[in-house]
Scaffold this motif. Structure first.
Motif, PDB file in Angstrom:
ATOM      1  N   THR A 168       0.839  -1.197   0.000  1.00  0.00           N
ATOM      2  CA  THR A 168       0.000   0.000   0.000  1.00  0.00           C
ATOM      3  C   THR A 168       0.871   1.243   0.000  1.00  0.00           C
ATOM      4  O   THR A 168       0.617   2.197  -0.728  1.00  0.00           O
ATOM      5  CB  THR A 168      -0.932   0.008   1.226  1.00  0.00           C
ATOM      6  N   GLN A 169       1.930   1.238   0.802  1.00  0.00           N
ATOM      7  CA  GLN A 169       2.852   2.375   0.833  1.00  0.00           C
ATOM      8  C   GLN A 169       3.549   2.529  -0.515  1.00  0.00           C
ATOM      9  O   GLN A 169       3.813   3.634  -0.959  1.00  0.00           O
ATOM     10  CB  GLN A 169       3.877   2.192   1.942  1.00  0.00           C
ATOM     11  N   THR A 170       3.845   1.426  -1.168  1.00  0.00           N
ATOM     12  CA  THR A 170       4.486   1.478  -2.485  1.00  0.00           C
ATOM     13  C   THR A 170       3.598   2.205  -3.470  1.00  0.00           C
ATOM     14  O   THR A 170       4.048   3.088  -4.197  1.00  0.00           O
ATOM     15  CB  THR A 170       4.766   0.054  -3.001  1.00  0.00           C
ATOM     16  N   LEU A 171       2.324   1.829  -3.507  1.00  0.00           N
ATOM     17  CA  LEU A 171       1.415   2.476  -4.436  1.00  0.00           C
ATOM     18  C   LEU A 171       1.277   3.955  -4.113  1.00  0.00           C
ATOM     19  O   LEU A 171       1.188   4.787  -5.000  1.00  0.00           O
ATOM     20  CB  LEU A 171       0.042   1.796  -4.401  1.00  0.00           C
ATOM     21  N   ASP A 172       1.259   4.297  -2.813  1.00  0.00           N
ATOM     22  CA  ASP A 172       1.120   5.696  -2.417  1.00  0.00           C
ATOM     23  C   ASP A 172       2.383   6.500  -2.706  1.00  0.00           C
ATOM     24  O   ASP A 172       2.315   7.681  -3.020  1.00  0.00           O
ATOM     25  CB  ASP A 172       0.786   5.804  -0.924  1.00  0.00           C
ATOM     26  N   SER A 173       3.551   5.858  -2.610  1.00  0.00           N
ATOM     27  CA  SER A 173       4.802   6.597  -2.802  1.00  0.00           C
ATOM     28  C   SER A 173       5.129   6.820  -4.275  1.00  0.00           C
ATOM     29  O   SER A 173       5.998   7.607  -4.599  1.00  0.00           O
ATOM     30  CB  SER A 173       5.956   5.869  -2.117  1.00  0.00           C
ATOM     31  N   TYR A 174       4.442   6.117  -5.159  1.00  0.00           N
ATOM     32  CA  TYR A 174       4.638   6.292  -6.592  1.00  0.00           C
ATOM     33  C   TYR A 174       3.328   6.748  -7.217  1.00  0.00           C
ATOM     34  O   TYR A 174       2.522   5.926  -7.629  1.00  0.00           O
ATOM     35  CB  TYR A 174       5.084   4.983  -7.256  1.00  0.00           C
ATOM     36  N   LEU A 231      -0.842   2.435 -13.976  1.00  0.00           N
ATOM     37  CA  LEU A 231       0.085   1.579 -14.732  1.00  0.00           C
ATOM     38  C   LEU A 231      -0.257   0.109 -14.526  1.00  0.00           C
ATOM     39  O   LEU A 231      -0.231  -0.682 -15.468  1.00  0.00           O
ATOM     40  CB  LEU A 231       1.524   1.813 -14.272  1.00  0.00           C
ATOM     41  N   LEU A 232      -0.581  -0.252 -13.292  1.00  0.00           N
ATOM     42  CA  LEU A 232      -0.894  -1.643 -12.995  1.00  0.00           C
ATOM     43  C   LEU A 232      -2.202  -2.075 -13.640  1.00  0.00           C
ATOM     44  O   LEU A 232      -2.361  -3.217 -14.034  1.00  0.00           O
ATOM     45  CB  LEU A 232      -0.979  -1.845 -11.483  1.00  0.00           C
ATOM     46  N   LEU A 233      -3.136  -1.163 -13.743  1.00  0.00           N
ATOM     47  CA  LEU A 233      -4.443  -1.503 -14.292  1.00  0.00           C
ATOM     48  C   LEU A 233      -4.476  -1.446 -15.811  1.00  0.00           C
ATOM     49  O   LEU A 233      -5.338  -2.046 -16.435  1.00  0.00           O
ATOM     50  CB  LEU A 233      -5.510  -0.554 -13.720  1.00  0.00           C
ATOM     51  N   ARG A 234      -3.546  -0.743 -16.402  1.00  0.00           N
ATOM     52  CA  ARG A 234      -3.510  -0.608 -17.854  1.00  0.00           C
ATOM     53  C   ARG A 234      -2.977  -1.880 -18.503  1.00  0.00           C
ATOM     54  O   ARG A 234      -2.187  -2.619 -17.911  1.00  0.00           O
ATOM     55  CB  ARG A 234      -2.607   0.568 -18.204  1.00  0.00           C
ATOM     56  N   ALA A 235      -3.416  -2.122 -19.712  1.00  0.00           N
ATOM     57  CA  ALA A 235      -2.959  -3.303 -20.446  1.00  0.00           C
ATOM     58  C   ALA A 235      -1.452  -3.215 -20.666  1.00  0.00           C
ATOM     59  O   ALA A 235      -0.936  -2.190 -21.092  1.00  0.00           O
ATOM     60  CB  ALA A 235      -3.688  -3.392 -21.777  1.00  0.00           C
ATOM     61  N   GLY A 236      -0.761  -4.289 -20.378  1.00  0.00           N
ATOM     62  CA  GLY A 236       0.694  -4.306 -20.488  1.00  0.00           C
ATOM     63  C   GLY A 236       1.203  -4.008 -21.879  1.00  0.00           C
ATOM     64  O   GLY A 236       2.243  -3.379 -22.045  1.00  0.00           O
ATOM     65  N   ASP A 237       0.462  -4.440 -22.903  1.00  0.00           N
ATOM     66  CA  ASP A 237       0.926  -4.210 -24.273  1.00  0.00           C
ATOM     67  C   ASP A 237       0.639  -2.793 -24.757  1.00  0.00           C
ATOM     68  O   ASP A 237       1.062  -2.432 -25.850  1.00  0.00           O
ATOM     69  CB  ASP A 237       0.325  -5.236 -25.228  1.00  0.00           C
ATOM     70  N   THR A 238      -0.049  -1.988 -23.965  1.00  0.00           N
ATOM     71  CA  THR A 238      -0.304  -0.600 -24.354  1.00  0.00           C
ATOM     72  C   THR A 238       0.576   0.383 -23.583  1.00  0.00           C
ATOM     73  O   THR A 238       0.461   1.588 -23.793  1.00  0.00           O
ATOM     74  CB  THR A 238      -1.785  -0.217 -24.135  1.00  0.00           C
ATOM     75  N   LEU A 293       7.295   0.861 -14.336  1.00  0.00           N
ATOM     76  CA  LEU A 293       6.664  -0.279 -13.675  1.00  0.00           C
ATOM     77  C   LEU A 293       7.712  -1.302 -13.244  1.00  0.00           C
ATOM     78  O   LEU A 293       7.650  -1.833 -12.127  1.00  0.00           O
ATOM     79  CB  LEU A 293       5.645  -0.917 -14.622  1.00  0.00           C
ATOM     80  N   GLU A 294       8.690  -1.557 -14.098  1.00  0.00           N
ATOM     81  CA  GLU A 294       9.774  -2.477 -13.732  1.00  0.00           C
ATOM     82  C   GLU A 294      10.566  -1.952 -12.540  1.00  0.00           C
ATOM     83  O   GLU A 294      10.986  -2.723 -11.673  1.00  0.00           O
ATOM     84  CB  GLU A 294      10.709  -2.710 -14.927  1.00  0.00           C
ATOM     85  N   GLU A 295      10.759  -0.630 -12.485  1.00  0.00           N
ATOM     86  CA  GLU A 295      11.461  -0.035 -11.339  1.00  0.00           C
ATOM     87  C   GLU A 295      10.683  -0.275 -10.050  1.00  0.00           C
ATOM     88  O   GLU A 295      11.272  -0.579  -9.012  1.00  0.00           O
ATOM     89  CB  GLU A 295      11.653   1.469 -11.553  1.00  0.00           C
ATOM     90  N   VAL A 296       9.370  -0.111 -10.102  1.00  0.00           N
ATOM     91  CA  VAL A 296       8.543  -0.339  -8.915  1.00  0.00           C
ATOM     92  C   VAL A 296       8.640  -1.798  -8.489  1.00  0.00           C
ATOM     93  O   VAL A 296       8.815  -2.099  -7.310  1.00  0.00           O
ATOM     94  CB  VAL A 296       7.070   0.055  -9.182  1.00  0.00           C
ATOM     95  N   PHE A 297       8.554  -2.707  -9.443  1.00  0.00           N
ATOM     96  CA  PHE A 297       8.656  -4.128  -9.112  1.00  0.00           C
ATOM     97  C   PHE A 297      10.017  -4.441  -8.484  1.00  0.00           C
ATOM     98  O   PHE A 297      10.100  -5.168  -7.500  1.00  0.00           O
ATOM     99  CB  PHE A 297       8.457  -4.999 -10.354  1.00  0.00           C
ATOM    100  N   ALA A 298      11.086  -3.898  -9.057  1.00  0.00           N
ATOM    101  CA  ALA A 298      12.439  -4.205  -8.583  1.00  0.00           C
ATOM    102  C   ALA A 298      12.726  -3.591  -7.218  1.00  0.00           C
ATOM    103  O   ALA A 298      13.289  -4.252  -6.339  1.00  0.00           O
ATOM    104  CB  ALA A 298      13.462  -3.719  -9.604  1.00  0.00           C
ATOM    105  N   THR A 334       5.059 -10.188  -4.936  1.00  0.00           N
ATOM    106  CA  THR A 334       3.606 -10.379  -4.912  1.00  0.00           C
ATOM    107  C   THR A 334       2.900  -9.491  -5.914  1.00  0.00           C
ATOM    108  O   THR A 334       2.038  -9.961  -6.674  1.00  0.00           O
ATOM    109  CB  THR A 334       3.060 -10.096  -3.498  1.00  0.00           C
ATOM    110  N   LEU A 335       3.252  -8.230  -5.915  1.00  0.00           N
ATOM    111  CA  LEU A 335       2.598  -7.284  -6.811  1.00  0.00           C
ATOM    112  C   LEU A 335       2.836  -7.670  -8.273  1.00  0.00           C
ATOM    113  O   LEU A 335       1.906  -7.679  -9.082  1.00  0.00           O
ATOM    114  CB  LEU A 335       3.110  -5.865  -6.538  1.00  0.00           C
ATOM    115  N   GLN A 336       4.050  -8.029  -8.591  1.00  0.00           N
ATOM    116  CA  GLN A 336       4.361  -8.436  -9.960  1.00  0.00           C
ATOM    117  C   GLN A 336       3.635  -9.729 -10.333  1.00  0.00           C
ATOM    118  O   GLN A 336       3.139  -9.874 -11.454  1.00  0.00           O
ATOM    119  CB  GLN A 336       5.866  -8.615 -10.142  1.00  0.00           C
TER     120      GLN A 336
END
Length: 160
Positions: A14-20, A26-33, A42-47, A54-56
């Motif tokens: 939750t803090q991750t989503l709030d801090s970015y 980005l998470l809800l959007r289609a990956g191919d778009t 998005l890769e930076e957030v995952f890393a 879990t999020l990834q």
């Protein structure tokens, strides 16, 4: 698919989503778009902020569901369903498990969608339009006038 990414009880996520700001879209959007810049963000957030992965994992489940629903044949759909099952097992989240159970329960209907391409989208859009007209037309005492408003607005939408 929003429910997959929303109900995290993990404070860190939750803090991750709030801090970015802008991560949730980005998470809800289609990956191919995603643009190259957005995919990199998005890769930076995952890393950086998802040490458990879990999020990834949940995001991958969402993307695999999109792949499954876009398939053009039953063979491809079955393969995509098997891939979805593997990703759900890796994610090990109650939300993803519930999603997979729903896909399994509705599998016959999903097969019909894949074969025919028929959806209830137009009917749902008309129902939503009628509800909006009803909401704005409150206060009509004459049923004939009320019916006229619904028909006129419906006709205006179709002509436009």
């Amino acid at each position: 698919m929003k429910f997959l990414l929303r109900p995290f009880s993990d404070t860190k996520l939750t803090q991750t989503l709030d801090s970015y700001p802008g991560t949730q879209p980005l998470l809800l959007r289609a990956g191919d778009t995603l643009t190259q810049k957005a995919a990199h963000r998005l890769e930076e957030v995952f890393a950086a902020d998802d040490p458990t992965g879990t999020l990834q994992a949940v995001w991958k489940v969402k993307e695999q569901l999109r792949v499954l629903l876009r398939t053009g044949s039953l063979e491809d759909a079955t393969a995509a369903k098997n891939d979805l099952e593997e990703l759900v097992k890796k994610a090990a989240r109650p939300e993803t498990n519930r999603l997979y159970r729903t896909v399994c329960r509705w599998w016959k209907e999903i097969e019909v969608l894949i074969i025919t391409g028929a959806t209830t989208g137009k009917v749902e859009a008309n129902n939503t339009a009628i509800k909006n007209i009803k909401r704005t037309a409150r206060g009509y005492r004459n049923p004939a006038n009320y019916k006229s408003v619904i028909l006129l607005r419906s006709a205006a939408r179709t002509a436009a």
